[in-house]
Enzyme design. Structure first.
Site, short mmCIF file in Angstrom:
data_model
loop_
_atom_site.label_atom_id
_atom_site.label_comp_id
_atom_site.label_asym_id
_atom_site.label_seq_id
_atom_site.Cartn_x
_atom_site.Cartn_y
_atom_site.Cartn_z
N ASN A 33 41.61 36.03 41.33
CA ASN A 33 42.87 35.56 41.91
C ASN A 33 42.78 34.06 42.21
OD1 ASN A 33 41.36 35.32 44.28
ND2 ASN A 33 42.18 37.19 45.20
N ASP A 73 44.75 48.87 39.83
CA ASP A 73 44.34 47.88 40.82
C ASP A 73 45.30 46.70 40.86
OD1 ASP A 73 42.09 46.64 42.60
OD2 ASP A 73 42.47 45.13 41.06
#
Length: 358
Positions: free
Chosen positions: A53, A242
């Site tokens: 991320n 996820d």
């Protein structure tokens, strides 16, 4: 019949891994029960920006995909270690998986797999994942997982083949493995029900409610997601699960979030929602439906489901409080209480593992 899953249509909802050409060629040359196959394998991969991320934390789905790929390789190798019909190891179940430590960009993920038990029709694979700082040599255990596979014939994927037995170094290992097999089989039988949840969009939902963060993800399966047989890899499915769970968690917290744990997945819809929040974590339920858009004769079917747990982090990586979830209906209040029960059970288990052993 000592089959891991006796649900009709298992091959339609399993995940497959086609062995590489070299491995397939090697499997063809194997002869007889005297052939010794590796009971452990190890793979490694450096984590790139695409794997993480914006804060640099590697996505939980990326790690889950690596875990499943390694498990499928060792499972397929073992199931083809003797003369007989060629097969592929299909993922049927992933036990509850904890993310013990975050992994970052630039670190190397070392995935070590080992076959720990075989029944007549299934293989248990245990996986450990370590993060390695290649500049300092420091290693940390980030994940431990247990996966179950069944061997399906390459000629007829509806046919479940027998698994070659594994050699145990001591008698207790086989007995412990048999107990784990019976336990997971019982749990799997208890979850063979169709969840009829459907995402109903709510106009202008209030912040911190279930409706505010619920999300759907539609993914068109492409060739890179599949084996040569056209089935989606189990790791691809878990990575998508996820991904959507992370979107829900980020919408609820509006902070950097990381995967803390994943409940057991049985590969057997399509709603994703926050079901429970504690002070420091939140639980997101993910259900997966498969819709055969190219074949009108096939109906949408239930593929998998799981609960993901996320934690909220500050820019410095410290744990942040999670906004309290507001259940709007009696059904959502019930789900909240069920999530609270799962949270307390998981916390008790973690505290029990953390206690020093006599």
């Amino acid at each position: 019949m000592e089959q891991l899953d006796s649900v009709p249509g298992l091959p339609d909802t399993c995940a497959f891994l086609q062995p590489p050409a070299a491995a397939a060629a090697a499997a063809t040359s194997m002869s007889g029960p005297d052939v010794e196959t590796p009971s452990t394998i190890q793979i490694c991969q450096i984590m790139q920006p695409d794997d993480a991320n914006v804060a640099g934390n590697v996505h939980g789905g990326t790690i889950l995909k690596m875990i499943e790929e390694a498990g499928a390789i060792i499972g397929t190798r073992h199931c083809n270690s003797q003369n007989g019909e060629r097969c592929v190891a299909a993922l049927a179940r992933v036990q509850c998986t904890d993310f013990l430590s975050p992994m970052c960009i630039g670190e190397v993920a070392n995935v070590s797999t080992e076959i720990t038990y075989t029944s007549k029709h299934s293989v248990e694979v245990q996986v450990n994942v370590f993060s390695e700082n290649i500049f300092t040599g420091t290693k940390k255990l980030t994940n431990k997982a247990t996966l179950w596979y069944v061997p399906l014939s390459l000629k007829n994927v509806d046919k479940v083949l027998k698994v070659p037995p594994v050699v145990y170094s001591r008698q207790e290992q086989e007995e412990e493995g048999r107990k784990r097999y019976k336990d997971q089989k019982l749990e799997r039988m208890e979850t063979k029900w169709r969840n009829g949840d459907i995402v109903q969009p709510v106009l202008n939902p209030e912040p911190n409610t279930v409706s505010y963060s619920q999300s759907s993800l539609i993914h068109l399966v492409g060739p890179s997601d599949c084996t040569l047989h056209g089935f989606v890899h189990g790791g691809v499915t878990m990575k998508l699960m996820d991904k959507i769970a992370g979107i829900v968690a980020a919408r609820h917290c509006k902070t950097n979030i990381i995967t803390a744990s994943m409940d057991t997945i049985n590969f057997h819809d399509k709603i994703r929602k926050v079901t429970f929040t504690s002070n420091k974590s939140m639980e997101i339920k993910v259900l997966v439906d498969a819709d055969p858009i190219e074949d009108s004769s096939q109906k949408r079917y239930w593929a998998a489901s799981a609960f993901f747990t996320y934690v909220s982090l500050s820019q410095e990586g410290r744990s942040l409080p999670v906004p309290h979830l507001v259940p709007e209906t009696e059904d959502k209040k019930k789900r909240f209480e069920e999530g609270k029960g799962r949270y307390l059970q998981m916390k008790a288990k973690q505290q029990g593992r953390a206690e020093p052993q006599p």
